[in-house]
Design an enzyme around this catalytic site. Structure first.
Site, mmCIF file in Angstrom:
data_model
loop_
_atom_site.group_PDB
_atom_site.id
_atom_site.type_symbol
_atom_site.label_atom_id
_atom_site.label_comp_id
_atom_site.label_asym_id
_atom_site.label_seq_id
_atom_site.Cartn_x
_atom_site.Cartn_y
_atom_site.Cartn_z
ATOM 1 N N GLY A 83 26.120 -1.529 36.892
ATOM 2 C CA GLY A 83 24.981 -1.418 37.805
ATOM 3 C C GLY A 83 25.278 -0.863 39.185
ATOM 4 C CD GLU A 138 27.075 -7.191 41.094
ATOM 5 O OE1 GLU A 138 27.075 -5.993 40.761
ATOM 6 O OE2 GLU A 138 27.324 -8.112 40.307
ATOM 7 C CG ASP A 175 18.895 -13.160 38.660
ATOM 8 O OD1 ASP A 175 18.275 -14.084 39.182
ATOM 9 O OD2 ASP A 175 18.505 -12.612 37.622
ATOM 10 C CG PHE A 235 14.032 -7.082 34.901
ATOM 11 C CD1 PHE A 235 15.279 -7.677 34.780
ATOM 12 C CD2 PHE A 235 13.859 -5.803 34.399
ATOM 13 C CE1 PHE A 235 16.340 -7.014 34.177
ATOM 14 C CE2 PHE A 235 14.909 -5.129 33.787
ATOM 15 C CZ PHE A 235 16.144 -5.740 33.682
ATOM 16 C CB VAL A 236 14.166 -4.469 40.270
ATOM 17 C CG1 VAL A 236 13.087 -5.222 41.025
ATOM 18 C CG2 VAL A 236 15.536 -5.070 40.567
ATOM 19 C CG ASP A 239 20.701 -1.840 32.435
ATOM 20 O OD1 ASP A 239 21.124 -2.663 33.276
ATOM 21 O OD2 ASP A 239 20.737 -2.054 31.210
ATOM 22 N NE ARG A 265 23.268 1.400 33.213
ATOM 23 C CZ ARG A 265 23.478 0.122 33.458
ATOM 24 N NH1 ARG A 265 23.334 -0.349 34.686
ATOM 25 N NH2 ARG A 265 23.832 -0.706 32.492
HETATM 26 P P1 5GP Z 1 23.587 -13.384 37.922
HETATM 27 O O1 5GP Z 1 24.885 -13.830 37.317
HETATM 28 O O2 5GP Z 1 23.610 -13.330 39.419
HETATM 29 O O3 5GP Z 1 22.417 -14.215 37.415
HETATM 30 O O4 5GP Z 1 23.281 -11.954 37.329
HETATM 31 C C1 5GP Z 1 23.832 -10.851 37.907
HETATM 32 C C2 5GP Z 1 23.707 -9.642 37.033
HETATM 33 O O5 5GP Z 1 22.517 -9.663 36.238
HETATM 34 C C3 5GP Z 1 23.601 -8.398 37.885
HETATM 35 O O6 5GP Z 1 24.873 -7.877 38.170
HETATM 36 C C4 5GP Z 1 22.771 -7.484 37.035
HETATM 37 O O7 5GP Z 1 23.610 -6.786 36.151
HETATM 38 C C5 5GP Z 1 21.893 -8.416 36.245
HETATM 39 N N1 5GP Z 1 20.564 -8.540 36.862
HETATM 40 C C6 5GP Z 1 20.068 -9.583 37.553
HETATM 41 N N2 5GP Z 1 18.822 -9.353 37.964
HETATM 42 C C7 5GP Z 1 18.500 -8.107 37.524
HETATM 43 C C8 5GP Z 1 17.330 -7.279 37.654
HETATM 44 O O8 5GP Z 1 16.296 -7.624 38.242
HETATM 45 N N3 5GP Z 1 17.398 -6.052 37.071
HETATM 46 C C9 5GP Z 1 18.489 -5.614 36.399
HETATM 47 N N4 5GP Z 1 18.432 -4.409 35.889
HETATM 48 N N5 5GP Z 1 19.619 -6.363 36.273
HETATM 49 C C10 5GP Z 1 19.618 -7.595 36.833
#
Ligand code: 5GP
Length: 178
Positions: free
Chosen positions: A48, A102, A106, A155-156, A162, A168
């Site tokens: 990402g 990064e 999330d 979700f973005v 992606d 992407r």
């Molecule tokens: P976390 O471990 O913080 O819950 O998740 C982090 C990873 O989830 C990010 O590096 C990304 O790859 C993915 N992610 C989290 N939220 C989003 C979102 O809104 N859109 C996309 N495309 N990926 C996300």
């Protein structure tokens, strides 16, 4: 374009190219002043962050290096936690000033894991540059030293992010329509 169809879902334009550029430049400005003479090593998290990392280091004007890491697919599971293997860490981090790059935090679980793992390599310092944070979803307590912007818990896609591998290449950020 106001709407984008990515795979089988419709996304609405959410953050413009201009806003992204300003946010990235703002982060670079801070790094330019904080890392004078420190020869930082940027560590982008694939997939990402590849576009954010590419734009960010081109706005950094001090000597620096960049490398990328990636979490491989699950190599094992336990009942409660998924164990992922970190790949690509070939650079010597010992004594280096590392800036993790990064795209989005999330829950923060992925980054929390990465930051803890990096400490084993005895870097001089580790800081985090992250484009987006979803504060409503964040369950960890690590500090985001250079944060682009907070976004709602939606979700973005776009700018490297992606949906199922697609989207992407969109140059702006789009939000899933409900
Ligand atoms: P976390 O471990 O913080 O819950 O998740 C982090 C990873 O989830 C990010 O590096 C990304 O790859 C993915 N992610 C989290 N939220 C989003 C979102 O809104 N859109 C996309 N495309 N990926 C996300």
């Amino acid at each position: 374009m106001e709407f984008e169809e990515v795979k089988d879902k419709v996304f609405r334009r959410f953050i413009s190219r201009n806003q992204i550029d300003q946010v990235v430049q703002g982060i670079a400005d801070q790094i330019n002043s904080d890392y004078q003479g420190k020869n930082p090593l940027f560590l982008g998290v694939l997939n990402g962050a590849f576009i954010f990392a590419a734009d960010l280091i081109r706005a950094v004007m001090i000597p620096c290096q960049i490398s990328f890491v990636k979490y491989a697919s699950y190599v094992g599971t336990t009942s409660t936690t998924e164990v992922k293997e970190l790949i690509g860490l070939n650079e010597e981090l010992n004594g280096r000033h590392v800036i993790v790059v990064e795209d989005i935090v999330d829950s923060g679980i992925t980054m929390d894991h990465l930051l803890k793992e990096l400490k084993n390599y005895t870097p001089a310092s580790v800081k985090l540059a992250c484009l987006f944070l979803k504060p409503e979803a964040f369950v960890k307590s690590f500090r985001i030293d250079y944060l682009g912007m907070e976004i709602p818990n939606a979700f973005v896609v776009g700018y490297g992010l992606d949906y199922d591998g697609y989207g992407r290449n969109l140059t702006e950020i789009f939000k899933l329509e409900n």
